[in-house]
Scaffold this motif. Structure first.
Motif, PDB file in Angstrom:
ATOM      1  N   GLN A  80      41.471  44.147  35.164  1.00  0.00           N
ATOM      2  CA  GLN A  80      40.125  44.616  35.128  1.00  0.00           C
ATOM      3  C   GLN A  80      39.345  44.287  36.119  1.00  0.00           C
ATOM      4  OE1 GLN A  80      39.140  47.139  32.835  1.00  0.00           O
ATOM      5  NE2 GLN A  80      41.404  47.075  32.721  1.00  0.00           N
ATOM      6  N   PHE A  81      39.552  42.813  36.508  1.00  0.00           N
ATOM      7  CA  PHE A  81      38.554  42.461  37.719  1.00  0.00           C
ATOM      8  C   PHE A  81      39.296  41.614  38.672  1.00  0.00           C
ATOM      9  CE2 PHE A  81      36.106  42.262  33.727  1.00  0.00           C
ATOM     10  CZ  PHE A  81      35.113  42.741  33.822  1.00  0.00           C
ATOM     11  N   ASP A  82      39.158  42.248  39.842  1.00  0.00           N
ATOM     12  CA  ASP A  82      39.926  41.618  41.124  1.00  0.00           C
ATOM     13  C   ASP A  82      39.549  40.219  41.295  1.00  0.00           C
ATOM     14  OD1 ASP A  82      40.853  44.078  41.738  1.00  0.00           O
ATOM     15  OD2 ASP A  82      39.814  44.446  43.353  1.00  0.00           O
ATOM     16  N   CYS A  83      38.377  39.539  41.034  1.00  0.00           N
ATOM     17  CA  CYS A  83      38.218  38.371  41.161  1.00  0.00           C
ATOM     18  C   CYS A  83      38.874  37.208  40.167  1.00  0.00           C
ATOM     19  CB  CYS A  83      36.500  38.272  40.996  1.00  0.00           C
ATOM     20  SG  CYS A  83      35.746  38.584  42.538  1.00  0.00           S
ATOM     21  N   VAL A 132      49.560  39.925  47.835  1.00  0.00           N
ATOM     22  CA  VAL A 132      48.934  39.138  48.949  1.00  0.00           C
ATOM     23  C   VAL A 132      47.912  38.289  48.153  1.00  0.00           C
ATOM     24  CG1 VAL A 132      47.631  39.549  50.886  1.00  0.00           C
ATOM     25  CG2 VAL A 132      49.262  41.213  50.482  1.00  0.00           C
ATOM     26  N   PRO A 133      47.807  36.920  48.640  1.00  0.00           N
ATOM     27  CA  PRO A 133      46.983  36.090  47.929  1.00  0.00           C
ATOM     28  C   PRO A 133      45.534  36.646  48.138  1.00  0.00           C
ATOM     29  CG  PRO A 133      48.271  34.907  49.645  1.00  0.00           C
ATOM     30  CD  PRO A 133      48.731  36.393  49.527  1.00  0.00           C
ATOM     31  N   ASN A 134      44.856  36.603  47.089  1.00  0.00           N
ATOM     32  CA  ASN A 134      43.446  37.052  47.003  1.00  0.00           C
ATOM     33  C   ASN A 134      42.391  35.699  47.011  1.00  0.00           C
ATOM     34  OD1 ASN A 134      41.257  38.234  46.378  1.00  0.00           O
ATOM     35  ND2 ASN A 134      41.336  38.115  44.249  1.00  0.00           N
ATOM     36  N   GLN A 135      41.749  35.427  48.183  1.00  0.00           N
ATOM     37  CA  GLN A 135      40.984  34.440  48.287  1.00  0.00           C
ATOM     38  C   GLN A 135      39.622  34.638  47.602  1.00  0.00           C
ATOM     39  OE1 GLN A 135      42.099  31.623  49.493  1.00  0.00           O
ATOM     40  NE2 GLN A 135      44.197  32.701  49.551  1.00  0.00           N
ATOM     41  N   GLN A 136      39.165  35.668  47.260  1.00  0.00           N
ATOM     42  CA  GLN A 136      38.142  36.017  46.841  1.00  0.00           C
ATOM     43  C   GLN A 136      38.161  36.013  45.172  1.00  0.00           C
ATOM     44  OE1 GLN A 136      35.903  39.354  48.233  1.00  0.00           O
ATOM     45  NE2 GLN A 136      34.371  39.234  46.571  1.00  0.00           N
ATOM     46  N   ASN A 137      38.133  34.705  44.601  1.00  0.00           N
ATOM     47  CA  ASN A 137      38.498  34.877  43.271  1.00  0.00           C
ATOM     48  C   ASN A 137      37.545  33.614  42.571  1.00  0.00           C
ATOM     49  OD1 ASN A 137      39.709  31.971  43.213  1.00  0.00           O
ATOM     50  ND2 ASN A 137      41.303  33.066  44.347  1.00  0.00           N
ATOM     51  N   ILE A 138      37.480  33.915  41.235  1.00  0.00           N
ATOM     52  CA  ILE A 138      36.533  32.779  40.405  1.00  0.00           C
ATOM     53  C   ILE A 138      36.748  31.471  40.755  1.00  0.00           C
ATOM     54  CG2 ILE A 138      35.747  34.686  38.764  1.00  0.00           C
ATOM     55  CD1 ILE A 138      37.546  32.453  36.828  1.00  0.00           C
ATOM     56  N   TRP A 139      38.058  31.055  40.973  1.00  0.00           N
ATOM     57  CA  TRP A 139      38.450  29.892  41.067  1.00  0.00           C
ATOM     58  C   TRP A 139      38.032  29.090  42.605  1.00  0.00           C
ATOM     59  CZ3 TRP A 139      41.542  33.386  39.221  1.00  0.00           C
ATOM     60  CH2 TRP A 139      41.708  33.155  37.718  1.00  0.00           C
ATOM     61  N   ASN A 140      37.729  30.167  43.481  1.00  0.00           N
ATOM     62  CA  ASN A 140      37.196  29.614  44.948  1.00  0.00           C
ATOM     63  C   ASN A 140      35.636  29.972  45.103  1.00  0.00           C
ATOM     64  OD1 ASN A 140      39.818  29.158  45.886  1.00  0.00           O
ATOM     65  ND2 ASN A 140      40.192  31.131  46.647  1.00  0.00           N
ATOM     66  N   ALA A 141      35.099  30.688  44.079  1.00  0.00           N
ATOM     67  CA  ALA A 141      33.662  31.044  44.010  1.00  0.00           C
ATOM     68  C   ALA A 141      33.120  29.643  43.748  1.00  0.00           C
ATOM     69  CB  ALA A 141      33.406  31.887  42.809  1.00  0.00           C
ATOM     70  N   GLU A 201      46.294  36.982  43.378  1.00  0.00           N
ATOM     71  CA  GLU A 201      46.995  37.754  44.211  1.00  0.00           C
ATOM     72  C   GLU A 201      46.824  39.310  43.716  1.00  0.00           C
ATOM     73  OE1 GLU A 201      51.694  38.429  43.680  1.00  0.00           O
ATOM     74  OE2 GLU A 201      51.176  36.462  44.687  1.00  0.00           O
ATOM     75  N   ILE A 202      46.999  40.027  44.965  1.00  0.00           N
ATOM     76  CA  ILE A 202      46.672  41.634  44.686  1.00  0.00           C
ATOM     77  C   ILE A 202      47.451  42.050  45.415  1.00  0.00           C
ATOM     78  CG2 ILE A 202      45.048  43.510  45.073  1.00  0.00           C
ATOM     79  CD1 ILE A 202      42.583  41.655  44.635  1.00  0.00           C
TER      80      ILE A 202
END
Length: 146
Positions: A60-63, A71-80, A67-68
């Motif tokens: 539902q939410f890319d954040c 590929v590692p997804n750096q734009q996520n809630i854990w990095n926010a 991984e998407i």
């Protein structure tokens, strides 16, 4: 340590709409809370009044993904790194407020093109409004059958 609902909401607001201005962030918060509160359909069964259930629903939410497409997804809630405005908007949404132009929208996305009339492709959401780059969709009668 698990994040509180307030912290989760502030982080997803920052991650999903941090560059969209105050109305864009309020619009995303409104959609999330609409999913938490909708009294029928898929999100009612999944959400059951829980921000956590809504946010963690797969796909539902890319954040919410680390991984998407492999590929590692750096734009996520854990990095926010939410700032005060993100907490203020989370508090605003948790208090029951909603951005009136969003209506009861349950979906949003940035198509990088004109907004289609319906989303997702199953036709359960009808175009409501664009704020600033994102298209927002209210549920159709078909959504109640999901």
């Amino acid at each position: 340590m698990a994040f509180s609902d307030r912290e989760l909401l502030a982080r997803i607001i920052q991650c999903e709409a941090g560059g969209e201005g105050e109305n864009g962030m309020k619009a995303v918060a409104t959609v999330i809370m609409n999913r938490v509160r909708v009294p029928y359909g898929e999100y009612q069964r999944i959400g059951q009044g829980s921000i956590r259930n809504v946010l963690y629903q797969e796909g539902q939410f890319d954040c919410m993904r680390t991984e998407i497409r492999g590929v590692p997804n750096q734009q996520n809630i854990w990095n926010a790194r939410p700032e005060q405005i993100h907490y203020d908007i989370a508090d605003w949404a948790l208090a029951g407020n909603r951005l009136f132009t969003i209506g009861y929208s349950l979906w949003y996305f940035n198509p990088y093109a004109p907004c289609p009339s319906f989303f997702p492709s199953s036709g359960v959401g009808r175009f409501q409004v664009t704020i600033p780059q994102h298209c927002f969709y209210n549920p159709t009668e078909l959504y109640a059958q999901t």
